[in-house]
Design a protein around this motif. Structure first.
Motif, PDB file in Angstrom:
ATOM      1  N   ILE A 128       4.280   5.611   3.307  1.00  6.67           N
ATOM      2  CA  ILE A 128       3.518   6.860   3.326  1.00  6.67           C
ATOM      3  C   ILE A 128       4.452   7.977   2.892  1.00  6.67           C
ATOM      4  O   ILE A 128       5.541   8.124   3.446  1.00  6.67           O
ATOM      5  N   LEU A 129       4.028   8.751   1.905  1.00  6.93           N
ATOM      6  CA  LEU A 129       4.805   9.919   1.467  1.00  6.93           C
ATOM      7  C   LEU A 129       4.217  11.165   2.121  1.00  6.93           C
ATOM      8  O   LEU A 129       3.054  11.503   1.890  1.00  6.93           O
ATOM      9  N   ASP A 130       5.004  11.820   2.941  1.00  9.92           N
ATOM     10  CA  ASP A 130       4.559  12.973   3.716  1.00  9.92           C
ATOM     11  C   ASP A 130       5.358  14.204   3.262  1.00  9.92           C
ATOM     12  O   ASP A 130       6.547  14.300   3.525  1.00  9.92           O
ATOM     13  N   GLY A 131       4.688  15.104   2.512  1.00 11.38           N
ATOM     14  CA  GLY A 131       5.382  16.313   2.057  1.00 11.38           C
ATOM     15  C   GLY A 131       5.748  16.307   0.582  1.00 11.38           C
ATOM     16  O   GLY A 131       6.373  17.237   0.093  1.00 11.38           O
ATOM     17  N   PHE A 132       5.367  15.255  -0.113  1.00 14.40           N
ATOM     18  CA  PHE A 132       5.642  15.146  -1.551  1.00 14.40           C
ATOM     19  C   PHE A 132       4.582  14.240  -2.150  1.00 14.40           C
ATOM     20  O   PHE A 132       4.250  13.229  -1.544  1.00 14.40           O
ATOM     21  N   PRO A 133       4.026  14.557  -3.309  1.00 12.02           N
ATOM     22  CA  PRO A 133       4.278  15.726  -4.153  1.00 12.02           C
ATOM     23  C   PRO A 133       3.538  16.965  -3.643  1.00 12.02           C
ATOM     24  O   PRO A 133       2.591  16.847  -2.884  1.00 12.02           O
ATOM     25  N   ARG A 134       4.004  18.136  -4.104  1.00 11.21           N
ATOM     26  CA  ARG A 134       3.335  19.398  -3.752  1.00 11.21           C
ATOM     27  C   ARG A 134       2.755  20.104  -4.975  1.00 11.21           C
ATOM     28  O   ARG A 134       2.014  21.062  -4.826  1.00 11.21           O
ATOM     29  N   MET A 159       0.838  -1.198   0.000  1.00 11.13           N
ATOM     30  CA  MET A 159       0.000   0.000   0.000  1.00 11.13           C
ATOM     31  C   MET A 159       0.877   1.254   0.000  1.00 11.13           C
ATOM     32  O   MET A 159       1.781   1.374   0.819  1.00 11.13           O
ATOM     33  N   ILE A 160       0.604   2.134  -0.943  1.00  9.88           N
ATOM     34  CA  ILE A 160       1.363   3.384  -1.045  1.00  9.88           C
ATOM     35  C   ILE A 160       0.375   4.546  -0.943  1.00  9.88           C
ATOM     36  O   ILE A 160      -0.581   4.618  -1.718  1.00  9.88           O
ATOM     37  N   VAL A 161       0.590   5.418   0.044  1.00 14.29           N
ATOM     38  CA  VAL A 161      -0.332   6.547   0.235  1.00 14.29           C
ATOM     39  C   VAL A 161       0.438   7.856   0.321  1.00 14.29           C
ATOM     40  O   VAL A 161       1.617   7.876   0.707  1.00 14.29           O
ATOM     41  N   VAL A 162      -0.244   8.938  -0.059  1.00 17.12           N
ATOM     42  CA  VAL A 162       0.325  10.287   0.015  1.00 17.12           C
ATOM     43  C   VAL A 162      -0.516  11.102   0.986  1.00 17.12           C
ATOM     44  O   VAL A 162      -1.746  11.011   0.975  1.00 17.12           O
ATOM     45  N   PHE A 163       0.157  11.884   1.835  1.00 18.57           N
ATOM     46  CA  PHE A 163      -0.531  12.803   2.741  1.00 18.57           C
ATOM     47  C   PHE A 163      -0.314  14.231   2.259  1.00 18.57           C
ATOM     48  O   PHE A 163       0.825  14.677   2.124  1.00 18.57           O
ATOM     49  N   LEU A 164      -1.429  14.937   2.003  1.00 23.23           N
ATOM     50  CA  LEU A 164      -1.370  16.361   1.654  1.00 23.23           C
ATOM     51  C   LEU A 164      -2.037  17.164   2.762  1.00 23.23           C
ATOM     52  O   LEU A 164      -2.961  16.682   3.407  1.00 23.23           O
ATOM     53  N   SER A 206       2.096   4.433  10.269  1.00 23.76           N
ATOM     54  CA  SER A 206       3.235   3.585   9.871  1.00 23.76           C
ATOM     55  C   SER A 206       3.437   2.452  10.886  1.00 23.76           C
ATOM     56  O   SER A 206       3.774   1.334  10.514  1.00 23.76           O
ATOM     57  N   GLN A 207       3.183   2.744  12.163  1.00 19.99           N
ATOM     58  CA  GLN A 207       3.312   1.705  13.201  1.00 19.99           C
ATOM     59  C   GLN A 207       2.150   0.718  13.144  1.00 19.99           C
ATOM     60  O   GLN A 207       2.339  -0.500  13.250  1.00 19.99           O
ATOM     61  N   GLU A 208       0.931   1.267  12.929  1.00 19.28           N
ATOM     62  CA  GLU A 208      -0.264   0.408  12.945  1.00 19.28           C
ATOM     63  C   GLU A 208      -0.320  -0.539  11.751  1.00 19.28           C
ATOM     64  O   GLU A 208      -0.768  -1.678  11.875  1.00 19.28           O
ATOM     65  N   LEU A 209       0.118  -0.063  10.585  1.00 19.40           N
ATOM     66  CA  LEU A 209       0.008  -0.881   9.366  1.00 19.40           C
ATOM     67  C   LEU A 209       1.358  -1.359   8.835  1.00 19.40           C
ATOM     68  O   LEU A 209       1.450  -1.887   7.733  1.00 19.40           O
ATOM     69  N   ASN A 210       2.409  -1.135   9.633  1.00 22.57           N
ATOM     70  CA  ASN A 210       3.761  -1.550   9.250  1.00 22.57           C
ATOM     71  C   ASN A 210       4.175  -0.968   7.889  1.00 22.57           C
ATOM     72  O   ASN A 210       4.635  -1.668   6.986  1.00 22.57           O
ATOM     73  N   LEU A 211       3.965   0.349   7.749  1.00 16.27           N
ATOM     74  CA  LEU A 211       4.351   1.057   6.529  1.00 16.27           C
ATOM     75  C   LEU A 211       5.565   1.930   6.826  1.00 16.27           C
ATOM     76  O   LEU A 211       5.708   2.443   7.937  1.00 16.27           O
ATOM     77  N   SER A 212       6.436   2.104   5.844  1.00 17.33           N
ATOM     78  CA  SER A 212       7.545   3.049   6.016  1.00 17.33           C
ATOM     79  C   SER A 212       6.997   4.472   5.928  1.00 17.33           C
ATOM     80  O   SER A 212       6.075   4.732   5.151  1.00 17.33           O
ATOM     81  N   HIS A 213       7.567   5.372   6.718  1.00 15.84           N
ATOM     82  CA  HIS A 213       7.145   6.784   6.688  1.00 15.84           C
ATOM     83  C   HIS A 213       8.258   7.592   6.032  1.00 15.84           C
ATOM     84  O   HIS A 213       9.351   7.699   6.577  1.00 15.84           O
ATOM     85  N   ILE A 214       7.991   8.112   4.844  1.00 14.02           N
ATOM     86  CA  ILE A 214       8.989   8.908   4.127  1.00 14.02           C
ATOM     87  C   ILE A 214       8.590  10.377   4.202  1.00 14.02           C
ATOM     88  O   ILE A 214       7.680  10.821   3.510  1.00 14.02           O
ATOM     89  N   SER A 215       9.241  11.097   5.099  1.00 17.11           N
ATOM     90  CA  SER A 215       8.999  12.543   5.231  1.00 17.11           C
ATOM     91  C   SER A 215      10.085  13.250   4.438  1.00 17.11           C
ATOM     92  O   SER A 215      11.276  13.112   4.736  1.00 17.11           O
ATOM     93  N   THR A 216       9.688  14.007   3.420  1.00 16.87           N
ATOM     94  CA  THR A 216      10.700  14.625   2.546  1.00 16.87           C
ATOM     95  C   THR A 216      11.543  15.650   3.304  1.00 16.87           C
ATOM     96  O   THR A 216      12.720  15.811   3.025  1.00 16.87           O
TER      97      THR A 216
END
Length: 213
Positions: A79-85, A1-6, A21-31
């Motif tokens: 999870i992509l946090d801060g990208f794309p803008r 699962m790949i999600v973006v946060f805007l 990221s902890q609940e669903l075992n996803l990596s958190h990529i904060s740009t």
């Protein structure tokens, strides 16, 4: 699962990304974290990014994508946090994921009014020594102006001053409007009321991801 946060500054994206990221075992990529870490470690990409940052310029899309590609898990979600803008960044991201045989599953928009953003951010206080963050209203220190952890002096960062926050919000709104439309057209976008408390926003996030709506 790949999600973006805007969402605008102060909308709680980072907090929710860490929880999810902890609940669903996803990596958190904060740009933002990614850039700071690459510069600190003086990686080849970090040194290139620093040249732009030192000149007060935006780091080019190609460089941001290269940084993301470097840390992107080969398997498993993130999870992509801060990208794309911007829409051009979204297209580059789409192309990068396609090259790896992957797709973006969902985009969450953290909706928050300008006034609430101003209230949340202008009340922030940061320790000048250890970097701990407080809030005048929601998380005040035990002793006014003094850090609970190290006794350092609490200051208001320049980018937490009201006029700066309003400018940042307007830049965000202007930049993000076409991006919101872009993801709406692709049926990827879900709006979240970011004025609700942390637990309620988290509950809604999990509900959408587990049930698809």
């Amino acid at each position: 699962m790949i999600v973006v946060f805007l969402g605008p500054p102060g909308s709680g994206k980072g907090t929710q990304a860490k929880k999810l990221s902890q609940e669903l075992n996803l990596s958190h990529i904060s740009t933002g974290d990614l850039l700071r870490e690459a510069v600190k470690k003086q990686t080849p990409l970090g040194l290139k990014a620093k040249e732009y940052m030192d000149r007060g310029e935006l780091v080019p899309d190609s460089l941001m994508i290269a940084l993301i590609e470097e840390v992107m898990p080969k398997e498993g979600g993130f999870i992509l946090d801060g990208f794309p803008r911007t829409v051009p960044q979204a297209l580059v991201l789409e192309d990068m994921l396609n090259r790896h045989g992957r797709n973006l599953d969902k985009v969450f928009l953290f909706d928050l009014s300008e006034e609430v953003v101003v209230e949340r951010l202008s009340g922030r206080l940061t320790c000048s020594q250890c970097g701990a963050v407080y809030h005048k209203k929601y998380n005040p220190p035990k002793q006014e102006g003094i850090c609970d952890l190290c006794g350092g002096k609490l200051i208001q960062r320049e980018d937490d001053k009201e006029e700066v926050i309003r400018k940042r919000y307007r830049v965000y709104a202007e930049q993000t409007k076409p991006l919101i439309e872009f993801y709406q057209e692709r049926n990827k976008l879900t709006r979240l009321d970011a004025e609700q408390d942390i637990q309620e926003v988290n509950r809604k996030l999990l509900e959408v991801l587990k049930n698809g709506g």
